[in-house]
Design a protein around this motif. Structure first.
Motif: not given
Length: 497
Positions: A328-355
């Motif tokens: 699984v590659m898991y992805c989320g962001s702070f777009t819904k948490t704060i506002s779409p103007a703040f472009r910060v999200g996160y992609l989570v996965g195995p270390v080798d893939v993230i690297t």
């Protein structure tokens, strides 16, 4: 030529651009166009100053600028000339017969292919009222706390390290805080090395599609689904395989039948609140999907765009939290948490893939906004975001309940819907006889934005799903009075059809 120059060289003394640069740029343009040919002897600085009614020193500065750039050559005692080493340029042609004047600022002189899957309108609502795609209310966002945290990041600490280049994976502090937050709230088992900070889910999709897909790969997407995700898969050269969604999420049994017949490289899911229908993927299907991924070796891209906003009970744990095989590659962001103007999200996965994905990210976006990332890390560390989420969930639940009551009481003859367990929009099915495009246009005239059922994709685009009678009506970004007024506008419009 003196007469020509008197008409072609214009000086705007009120312009913000210095006069000498105005003259230099205009002379450069005349050389480029071929009006002033190589070897042409320019007027003396005194003559041109008199002609343009400027100080002689201004012309000297203009000539010096062009001499330094190589456009002019100066021969002591003999004058200033257009440089002889420039290629000879023919005067540009005006329109002759069917030949059009070239406008290089508007139309490229080279050929390129415009890909039709990229034709999608931008959501840029400027209306006073909006039943949008499911956006947060920025009036609730902790902007003062974020402003203080951002200011603190700008002014405190070692400026060389704080304002210089950082880790391509993103702020270490934010990755540490996110790791703790995801482990606590999502049941995940992550470290900072499992996380890549991105600009949002769409960037996470682009990185994964570009790095992990090959042309001709088969990618399973849900139907109906999010065209924003599909665009990335098509851009990577993948073939879309559409699997239907029912009241329990994507049909995993149908997916299994497909896997038996062809190789699937990736499955894209919005498991928590399916986009656009808002339904949750049932527990047994979650388990079966993970088993299929392990059995057939396909990647699961889990788009968890609004996990925090669940009203019925605690949110479902993500697939990533129960993934035994690293599929699984898991992805989320702070777009819904704060506002779409703040472009910060996160992609989570195995270390080798993230690297590996961090290496790709480096060539398209060296790093994100470290100041903003650290500011959000501070808000996570101090609990500001957690408190904001608790407050927002309570308010959005009240708005959901009010909005659903309004739909039922005011529009019950025209629409059908299920009250969503979470998210920020209601998947609303209109009477098939209602022209949603016409309704949306008339609502816009009343200063109300709503979807017209086409997802902003131009008619005739072969990659788009056919429009249907169901649309998302977002309630979270509007307060009670705005929701009441919006529904009243729709009711009046429908009553006049």
């Amino acid at each position: 030529m003196v007469q020509v120059l008197s008409t072609l060289l214009q000086v705007e003394k009120k312009s913000k651009q210095p006069v000498y640069l105005q003259i230099a740029n205009q002379l450069m343009a005349l050389i480029r166009s071929g009006t002033l040919q190589t070897g042409y002897r320019l007027l003396s600085t005194r003559q041109l100053a008199t002609l343009l009614k400027v100080h002689r020193r201004t012309i000297v500065q203009a000539y010096d600028e062009l001499l330094a750039q190589g456009w002019l050559q100066s021969h002591t005692g003999n004058g200033t000339f257009v440089a002889k080493n420039l290629p000879e340029i023919q005067l540009s042609k005006k329109e002759i017969g069917n030949e059009k004047v070239i406008a290089p600022a508007e139309k490229a002189g080279f050929r390129f292919t415009q890909q039709p899957h990229l034709d999608r309108a931008f959501l840029r609502s400027s209306t006073r009222l909006h039943l949008d795609d499911g956006f947060p209310d920025p009036r609730l966002a902790p902007l003062e706390d974020l402003s203080r945290a951002y200011r603190s990041q700008l002014l405190s600490g070692n400026p060389y390290s704080r304002l210089g280049y950082g880790d391509t994976k993103g702020s270490l502090w934010l990755r540490q805080e996110l790791s703790a937050y995801l482990n606590e709230t999502r049941g995940m088992k992550t470290s900072p090395e499992n996380i890549l900070i991105v600009r949002g889910v769409i960037m996470g999709l682009y990185l994964v599609s570009t790095a992990l897909l090959q042309p001709g790969d088969h990618v399973v997407v849900d139907a109906p689904g999010w065209f924003g995700a599909n665009m990335n898969f098509i851009q990577a050269g993948a073939n879309l395989v559409r699997v239907p969604v029912d009241e329990h999420g994507i049909d995993v049994a149908a997916l299994e039948q497909i896997c038996r017949k062809q190789t699937i490289r990736m499955v894209y899911v919005t498991s928590h609140h399916h986009y656009p229908t808002t339904v949750a993927l049932r527990a047994d299907r979650r388990l079966n999907l993970l088993k299929l991924a392990e059995q057939y070796g396909f990647i699961i891209f889990e788009d968890d765009y609004d996990c925090d906003f669940h009203y019925l009970s605690k949110p479902f744990m993500p697939l990533a939290g129960a993934d035994p095989a690293g599929m699984v590659m898991y992805c989320g962001s702070f777009t819904k948490t704060i506002s779409p103007a703040f472009r910060v999200g996160y992609l989570v996965g195995p270390v080798d893939v993230i690297t590996y994905l961090a290496k790709l990210r480096r060539i398209i976006d060296r790093q994100g906004d470290q100041m903003l990332e650290n500011a959000i890390a501070e808000l996570l560390h101090t609990g500001v975001i957690q408190r904001h989420l608790r407050k927002s969930v309570r308010i959005y639940k009240q708005r959901r309940d009010l909005f659903c009551d309004l739909l039922r009481s005011q529009l019950g003859d025209y629409v059908k819907f299920q009250v969503p367990d979470g998210g920020m929009a209601v998947w609303t099915e209109f009477d098939p006889n209602i022209n949603l495009i016409s309704l949306a246009e008339k609502a816009l005239q009343k200063d109300l934005y709503m979807s017209n059922g086409t997802s902003g994709i131009p008619a005739g685009n072969s990659f788009a799903e056919p429009p249907n009678s169901s649309i998302r009506l977002g309630f979270a970004s509007s307060n009670a009075e705005e929701l009441e007024e919006s529904v009243e506008i729709i009711r009046n419009l429908l009553g006049n059809l």
